[in-house]
Design an enzyme around this catalytic site. Structure first.
Site, PDB file in Angstrom:
ATOM      1  NE  ARG A 158      23.886  -9.526  61.795  1.00  0.00           N
ATOM      2  CZ  ARG A 158      24.928  -9.533  62.396  1.00  0.00           C
ATOM      3  NH1 ARG A 158      26.002 -10.433  62.048  1.00  0.00           N
ATOM      4  NH2 ARG A 158      25.283  -8.556  63.385  1.00  0.00           N
ATOM      5  CD  GLU A 184      23.891 -10.109  73.689  1.00  0.00           C
ATOM      6  OE1 GLU A 184      22.799  -9.100  73.927  1.00  0.00           O
ATOM      7  OE2 GLU A 184      23.697 -10.994  73.262  1.00  0.00           O
ATOM      8  CG  HIS A 212      22.316 -16.479  72.606  1.00  0.00           C
ATOM      9  ND1 HIS A 212      21.665 -15.771  73.802  1.00  0.00           N
ATOM     10  CD2 HIS A 212      22.720 -15.717  71.741  1.00  0.00           C
ATOM     11  CE1 HIS A 212      21.653 -14.288  73.376  1.00  0.00           C
ATOM     12  NE2 HIS A 212      22.384 -14.429  72.217  1.00  0.00           N
ATOM     13  CG  HIS A 229      26.467 -11.974  69.802  1.00  0.00           C
ATOM     14  ND1 HIS A 229      25.370 -11.288  68.894  1.00  0.00           N
ATOM     15  CD2 HIS A 229      25.834 -12.466  70.552  1.00  0.00           C
ATOM     16  CE1 HIS A 229      24.081 -11.336  69.462  1.00  0.00           C
ATOM     17  NE2 HIS A 229      24.525 -12.018  70.518  1.00  0.00           N
ATOM     18  CD  GLU A 284      20.022 -14.022  69.014  1.00  0.00           C
ATOM     19  OE1 GLU A 284      20.206 -12.871  68.149  1.00  0.00           O
ATOM     20  OE2 GLU A 284      20.420 -13.867  70.175  1.00  0.00           O
TER      21      GLU A 284
END
Length: 146
Positions: free
Chosen positions: A9, A123, A5, A80, A62
């Site tokens: 934010r 990540e 993903h 990320h 996400e």
């Protein structure tokens, strides 16, 4: 390796969901709320990826909504990229041997963070169960913020 993903934010979860789902056409496939951490994660998938994303948790967008207000300037709203790997220790060692700083080492045998040459946070997640904690990773300190 498998793409998982991209995280961004968001400041207003309702407005963002309206944009990404109603206007842009993505579908919410799962949601995670963490009261202690005071955040909500909402995972969205494109129409042609919905079945695969629900079954395999990827590919997805996400949306991370932090309950406490914060202005995301200077690109802080981009979080990320996430990839799943067969052996997180081997992947991190290969990157480290090539001079890449491991910003968040895989101390738990599950998750690590590195940055691309352009500063993009990545990540790295262990496929399947966490690997047993092992040195030098178990005692390695963070080398920077991810």
């Amino acid at each position: 390796m498998r793409y998982l993903h991209t995280m961004v934010r968001v400041k207003d979860l309702d407005a963002s969901l309206h944009f990404y789902t109603t206007l842009f056409g993505l579908t919410e496939i799962r949601r995670y709320e963490n009261e202690k951490g005071r955040f909500t994660l909402v995972f969205l998938a494109a129409r042609d990826d919905i079945d695969h994303a629900r079954t395999h948790m990827a590919p997805a967008l996400e949306l991370t909504y932090n309950w406490d207000t914060e202005d995301y300037d200077g690109g802080r709203n981009f979080g990320h990229l996430a990839y799943e790997v067969d052996d997180i220790y081997e992947t991190c060692q290969t990157l480290m041997d090539a001079g890449i700083a491991i910003n968040r080492p895989p101390r738990d045998g599950h998750m690590a963070f590195v940055r691309s040459p352009d500063g993009i946070s990545i990540e790295i997640l262990q496929k399947g169960d966490n690997l047993p904690s092992t040195e030098p990773w178990a005692s390695m300190a963070n080398t920077g913020a991810w």
